[in-house]
Design an enzyme around this catalytic site. Structure first.
Site, PDB file in Angstrom:
ATOM      1  N   LEU A  53       1.454  19.346  -5.268  1.00 17.15           N
ATOM      2  CA  LEU A  53       1.488  20.365  -6.315  1.00 17.15           C
ATOM      3  C   LEU A  53       1.728  19.650  -7.648  1.00 17.15           C
ATOM      4  O   LEU A  53       2.574  18.754  -7.734  1.00 17.15           O
ATOM      5  CB  LEU A  53       2.625  21.357  -6.082  1.00 17.15           C
ATOM      6  CG  LEU A  53       2.365  22.542  -5.145  1.00 17.15           C
ATOM      7  CD1 LEU A  53       3.649  23.326  -4.945  1.00 17.15           C
ATOM      8  CD2 LEU A  53       1.273  23.452  -5.687  1.00 17.15           C
ATOM      9  N   ASP A  54       0.990  20.034  -8.689  1.00 15.50           N
ATOM     10  CA  ASP A  54       1.216  19.457 -10.010  1.00 15.50           C
ATOM     11  C   ASP A  54       2.647  19.730 -10.461  1.00 15.50           C
ATOM     12  O   ASP A  54       3.271  20.707 -10.026  1.00 15.50           O
ATOM     13  CB  ASP A  54       0.244  20.055 -11.019  1.00 15.50           C
ATOM     14  CG  ASP A  54      -1.181  19.544 -10.846  1.00 15.50           C
ATOM     15  OD1 ASP A  54      -1.354  18.485 -10.216  1.00 15.50           O
ATOM     16  OD2 ASP A  54      -2.109  20.204 -11.341  1.00 15.50           O
ATOM     17  N   PRO A  55       3.197  18.885 -11.353  1.00 16.10           N
ATOM     18  CA  PRO A  55       4.586  19.080 -11.785  1.00 16.10           C
ATOM     19  C   PRO A  55       4.886  20.487 -12.305  1.00 16.10           C
ATOM     20  O   PRO A  55       5.939  21.040 -12.014  1.00 16.10           O
ATOM     21  CB  PRO A  55       4.751  18.021 -12.878  1.00 16.10           C
ATOM     22  CG  PRO A  55       3.818  16.930 -12.468  1.00 16.10           C
ATOM     23  CD  PRO A  55       2.629  17.625 -11.877  1.00 16.10           C
ATOM     24  N   ALA A  57       3.471  23.259 -11.491  1.00 14.87           N
ATOM     25  CA  ALA A  57       3.273  24.284 -10.474  1.00 14.87           C
ATOM     26  C   ALA A  57       4.546  24.500  -9.668  1.00 14.87           C
ATOM     27  O   ALA A  57       5.383  23.607  -9.524  1.00 14.87           O
ATOM     28  CB  ALA A  57       2.122  23.897  -9.553  1.00 14.87           C
TER      29      ALA A  57
END
Length: 324
Positions: A53-55, A57
């Site tokens: 997961l992107d930071p 998100a």
């Protein structure tokens, strides 16, 4: 529980645990940051997640611990579901809210009917070019490293599958000049939701980016069963038994595979690389479950027998047949 594949006590000074811990990831941390904090909290040397997961998100991050790390390959390949907030009226260099704005447009003319009409064109089997601000490697270098150096790298499109895009709400234009749409997204592995947001804006003629993303499903796991990261750390200190109870046992994590019950002697044979003979073995992959129901191995039918594909920790000595 010291059976192979079962969860063992965690926490400081205790043996490591085997299982999958479902984390409700907070914003502002990388997936790697979350894994490190879970490792420290539970005292595990071995841990890994089943899909980045992107930071920015939030939401479901499944963390495999101990022997369950061996199951990452199968767990990471499952479909994902997200609640996505798309902001119409501005495009960014990163395709999300973290990047510099590169284009603006007027979103006031959008309506729900137009957004819904554009969604089918972004579903099904697609070719998606990875964004420059991503961890994808091209010629051994991560794209985000090249992007931060001001370089544009040629990226080959990759096949992805988007099963569902559903408009949940379209908000009025805000004070910032942007108009938010909330979408439900179901997609296969490797899909960039922020690229879908950008492409949706292009189809509608209004620059757009992904403002927020929350993952609600990952393979067989659901966000409702996840714990916030700070709650995991608190339980590891104050109530380790309660935290152990939240672990998904390896056998349950792979419940989407058929099960084959085996004896202690057969478990020992699998650990030594010997196949199982079955009159009617299941096709494809299956779970080999020992006498206590714990996962012994992932097995596969080959030539009328079931061969070990991935074996968990060797069985304890008492599992060996008498006289051996």
């Amino acid at each position: 529980d010291r059976r192979r594949g079962g969860a063992r006590a965690g926490g400081a000074g205790a043996p490591p645990v085997d299982g999958v811990l479902l984390v409700d990831k907070p914003g502002g941390l990388t997936s790697h940051d979350v894994v490190l904090r879970v490792r420290r909290a539970l005292g595990n040397d071995r841990a890994g997640h089943t899909g980045t997961l992107d930071p920015a998100a939030t939401g479901l991050l499944a963390v495999c611990l101990g022997e369950a790390v061996k199951l990452q390959h199968w767990l990471a390949g499952g479909d994902k579901a997200y609640l996505a907030t798309v902001a119409f009226g501005a495009a960014t260099e990163t395709e999300d809210a973290a990047g510099r704005i590169t284009a603006r447009g007027e979103p006031g003319g959008l309506d729900g009917e137009a957004v819904r009409a554009a969604l089918p064109g972004l579903t099904g089997a697609l070719l998606q070019r990875p964004p420059m601000y991503s961890a994808v490697r091209v010629d051994g270098r991560r794209l985000h490293e090249a992007a931060r150096a001001g370089e544009e790298v040629e990226r080959a499109p990759r096949p992805v599958v988007v099963h569902l895009l559903e408009l949940l709400a379209l908000e009025p234009v805000g004070a910032d000049g942007l108009r938010e749409a909330r979408l439900l997204v179901r997609c296969g592995k490797g899909t960039y939701v922020r690229t879908l947001a950008r492409d949706l804006g292009e189809r509608l003629g209004v620059p757009a980016h992904l403002r927020a993303l929350r993952r609600t499903e990952a393979g067989p796991f659901r966000l409702e069963a996840a714990l916030p990261l700070d709650e995991i750390e608190r339980l590891a200190r104050e109530a380790p038994a309660a935290l152990r109870a939240r672990l998904v046992a390896p056998a349950d994590a792979l419940a989407f595979l058929p099960a084959v019950e085996i004896s202690a002697a057969e478990a020992l044979g699998l650990a030594r690389g010997r196949p199982l003979a079955r009159a009617a073995p299941p096709a494809g992959l299956a779970r080999a479950l020992g006498p206590g129901g714990a996962l012994v191995a992932v097995i596969e039918q080959r030539g009328g027998a079931l061969w070990p594909v991935r074996v968990l920790a060797p069985p304890p000595p008492e599992a060996a047949p008498a006289g051996r």
